[in-house]
Design an enzyme around this catalytic site. Sequence first.
Site, PDB file in Angstrom:
ATOM      1  N   ASP A  24      48.404  42.412  38.340  1.00 36.73           N
ATOM      2  CA  ASP A  24      47.878  41.698  37.161  1.00 36.73           C
ATOM      3  C   ASP A  24      46.803  42.516  36.455  1.00 36.73           C
ATOM      4  O   ASP A  24      46.392  42.166  35.351  1.00 36.73           O
ATOM      5  CB  ASP A  24      47.318  40.323  37.565  1.00 36.73           C
ATOM      6  CG  ASP A  24      46.340  40.411  38.718  1.00 36.73           C
ATOM      7  OD1 ASP A  24      46.709  40.924  39.782  1.00 36.73           O
ATOM      8  OD2 ASP A  24      45.186  39.977  38.558  1.00 36.73           O
ATOM      9  N   ASN A  25      46.362  43.601  37.089  1.00 39.06           N
ATOM     10  CA  ASN A  25      45.400  44.489  36.440  1.00 39.06           C
ATOM     11  C   ASN A  25      46.063  45.799  36.021  1.00 39.06           C
ATOM     12  O   ASN A  25      45.389  46.811  35.834  1.00 39.06           O
ATOM     13  CB  ASN A  25      44.228  44.775  37.383  1.00 39.06           C
ATOM     14  CG  ASN A  25      43.379  43.529  37.621  1.00 39.06           C
ATOM     15  OD1 ASN A  25      43.411  42.588  36.825  1.00 39.06           O
ATOM     16  ND2 ASN A  25      42.631  43.517  38.708  1.00 39.06           N
ATOM     17  N   ASP A  75      40.148  45.483  33.274  1.00 46.02           N
ATOM     18  CA  ASP A  75      39.460  44.723  34.323  1.00 46.02           C
ATOM     19  C   ASP A  75      38.581  45.586  35.221  1.00 46.02           C
ATOM     20  O   ASP A  75      38.936  45.921  36.350  1.00 46.02           O
ATOM     21  CB  ASP A  75      40.469  43.905  35.147  1.00 46.02           C
ATOM     22  CG  ASP A  75      40.772  42.585  34.438  1.00 46.02           C
ATOM     23  OD1 ASP A  75      40.152  42.321  33.397  1.00 46.02           O
ATOM     24  OD2 ASP A  75      41.635  41.823  34.920  1.00 46.02           O
TER      25      ASP A  75
HETATM   26  P1  AMP Z   1      40.134  39.475  37.998  1.00 42.96           P
HETATM   27  O1  AMP Z   1      39.526  39.680  39.337  1.00 42.96           O
HETATM   28  O2  AMP Z   1      39.105  39.367  36.893  1.00 42.96           O
HETATM   29  O3  AMP Z   1      41.206  40.449  37.667  1.00 42.96           O
HETATM   30  O4  AMP Z   1      40.794  38.025  38.050  1.00 42.96           O
HETATM   31  C1  AMP Z   1      41.848  37.665  38.910  1.00 42.96           C
HETATM   32  C2  AMP Z   1      42.247  36.232  38.617  1.00 42.96           C
HETATM   33  O5  AMP Z   1      41.188  35.343  38.977  1.00 42.96           O
HETATM   34  C3  AMP Z   1      42.534  35.941  37.160  1.00 42.96           C
HETATM   35  O6  AMP Z   1      43.540  34.968  37.114  1.00 42.96           O
HETATM   36  C4  AMP Z   1      41.228  35.393  36.664  1.00 42.96           C
HETATM   37  O7  AMP Z   1      41.382  34.594  35.521  1.00 42.96           O
HETATM   38  C5  AMP Z   1      40.771  34.583  37.859  1.00 42.96           C
HETATM   39  N1  AMP Z   1      39.310  34.432  37.887  1.00 42.96           N
HETATM   40  C6  AMP Z   1      38.393  35.370  38.171  1.00 42.96           C
HETATM   41  N2  AMP Z   1      37.153  34.860  38.109  1.00 42.96           N
HETATM   42  C7  AMP Z   1      37.264  33.563  37.769  1.00 42.96           C
HETATM   43  C8  AMP Z   1      36.343  32.492  37.543  1.00 42.96           C
HETATM   44  N3  AMP Z   1      35.023  32.663  37.652  1.00 42.96           N
HETATM   45  N4  AMP Z   1      36.850  31.291  37.211  1.00 42.96           N
HETATM   46  C9  AMP Z   1      38.162  31.090  37.102  1.00 42.96           C
HETATM   47  N5  AMP Z   1      39.076  32.059  37.291  1.00 42.96           N
HETATM   48  C10 AMP Z   1      38.649  33.278  37.630  1.00 42.96           C
HETATM   49 MG    MG Z   2      42.365  40.789  36.302  1.00 41.40          MG
END
Ligand code: AMP
Ligand code: MG
Length: 493
Positions: free
Chosen positions: A253-254, A263
Site C-alpha cells: 500500500d506504500n 508515505d
Molecule cells: P501508513 O502507515 O501511513 O502507510 O498507514 C497504513 C494504514 O493505516 C492506512 O490505511 C492508514 O490510513 C491507516 N492509519 C495510519 N494511521 C492512522 C490513524 N491515526 N488513524 C486511522 N488510520 C490510520
Molecule cells: Mg501508507
Amino acid sequence: MNANPPLFQFDNTYARDLEGFYVAWEGAKVPEPQIALFNIELAQELGLDAKSLDTPYGARIFAGIESPEGASPLAQVYAGHQFGGFSPQLGDGRALLLGEVIDRDGNRRDIQLKGSGPTPFSRGGDGKAVVGPVLREYIIGEAMHALGIPTTRALAAVTTGETIYREGPKPGAVLTRVASSHLRVGTFQFFAARGETDKVRQLADYAIARHDPDLAGTDDRYLKLFSGVMQRQADLIARWVLIGFVHGVMNTDNTTISGETIDYGPCAFIDAYDPAAVFSSIDHGGRYAFGRQPVIAQWNLARLAEALLALIDPDDLDKAVERVSEELGRFPDLFKRAWLNGMRAKLGLRTEAEGDQDLADALLAQMQEHRIDYTRFFRKLSDAAAGDTQKVLGLFPEENGLEAWLSRWQQRLDVEAGNPADTRKRMNSVNPVYIPRNHKVEEALVSAEAGDFDPVHKLLGVLADPFAERDGLSAYAGPAPAELGPYRTFCGT
Ligand code: AMP
Ligand code: MG
C-alpha cells in the site's frame, strides 16, 4: 455571485470516473488551525495563488474544516501486504483527497490532506496526525525532491490546536500532500482480492490514462502497464539506494503506480554504509533493511502482477502467469542497470566498461568494513578526482587504507581522459553535501513540538540546495556524533 476565481482549479477525475473506489467524506472539526509551513514554490508550480492560501482561510482549508470551491473530498479504498501479511481493507484512514489540479507543466496532481480526521477506513485509529511525523514527511519529502528523486511533495503543514494522544500528549497537525496520483499496488489488490475483475480493469485503464497515456487503447496494454510500473520502481529504488535512503515500510500500500516515493514514516538515511541497516522500531526481522529494498520492490511487483492476471490473459490464466513472470524476471537487471549507471555518475565515469560493477563492489566492501560515512565519502571522492586524495583517505583508518582502490579508480578515470576539474564538478552535481541527517531532523522536530519552528525552516533551507556547499553549514554535512548512539525511528501516526 462570487466574483473571485476559485482558489483551486479542480478537475476531479477520481471522484468522477471511479465511483465505488472511494467514499465521499469530510474533515473533522479542529479548534485552531494555523499554517506552520507553506511551500510557495510548489504552490506556484501548481498554479495556485500563494497569497490567498498562506492565510487563516488557507489554514482552514489545509486543516480540512473548509472545503474549497470545486473540491470533492473523498477517502480512497485500498488493500495491502503489510510486512508480508495481506490486509484486505486498509484505505485512507486519516486522509482525504481534495481533488486534482493541472500544474504549470500540464501534469495532473492530487491534493490530499493527511491527518484530517477519521473516515470509514480508520479501523479504530483516530484519523489524526501529530506535528513530529507531519513535519518529518514535509522535510524528507522536500529533501528527496531537491535530490532529484521522484516523490510526493508537501504543500503545507498546519497545526490544529488539538491535543492528540500517542505515547503522550502531542500537538495535532495536518499535512497537505501533492502526488502525481495516489494509486498504489494495494489499490489494485483490493479489487483483485474480491474477484472484481471489471473494477481492476477500470482502475488499470484509469492508471494508464494518468501515467502511461501512450498505452491507451493498445493491445496488451495491461502487461505493458505492469512493465511501466516495474521500470519506474526499478529506477526509484536504485535512486534510494544510491542516495542512502531507507524507506522503512515498503508495504504494497506504500508502493505507487507512478513511481513516486510515498508515505514517509519510519524512513531514515544511512550514515555508515551498511546493507543491513534498519532504523524502524517495528521492523524486527529487518524485512525492509537498506540492502533488501530491491528484493522487496520485486516482491511487491509480484503482488501487482497477481492483481493484473485476469486482465493480462482473461482466457488462459496459466498463460498470463507465464507472461507476467517472464516480465517480472527482468526486474533484477533493470534495477542493476539503473543502479550501476547512477554509481558510474557518482564515481565520475561517463562511459561503461566491463569492470565497473567490480570496481563499485570493491569500494562498497571497504566502506562497509570500515563503517565509512556514505554521503561524506562520495563528496570527498570528487576532490580526489581533481587530485586531492587526502580528504578521502583521511576518512579511512591508516592501515587498510584506500590507496589500492583509488589507483584502480584513477586508472579507470584516465581511460576517459576527462578534465579533472570537470569530473569534480560532475561528481559534485550527483553527490550531495547535505542530506536529511537523522539527528538534524530529530533536533528540528523536537524544537517544533515545543513551538519553535526556526530549526525546521533552517533545515528546509539547507536541504533545498543539497549539492552546493555553503559556509557555516558544516553541522549539516556529517554523521551523528557517536554519543547519540544508534538511531531509531517510529511509525509516526
Ligand atoms: P501508513 O502507515 O501511513 O502507510 O498507514 C497504513 C494504514 O493505516 C492506512 O490505511 C492508514 O490510513 C491507516 N492509519 C495510519 N494511521 C492512522 C490513524 N491515526 N488513524 C486511522 N488510520 C490510520
Ligand atoms: Mg501508507
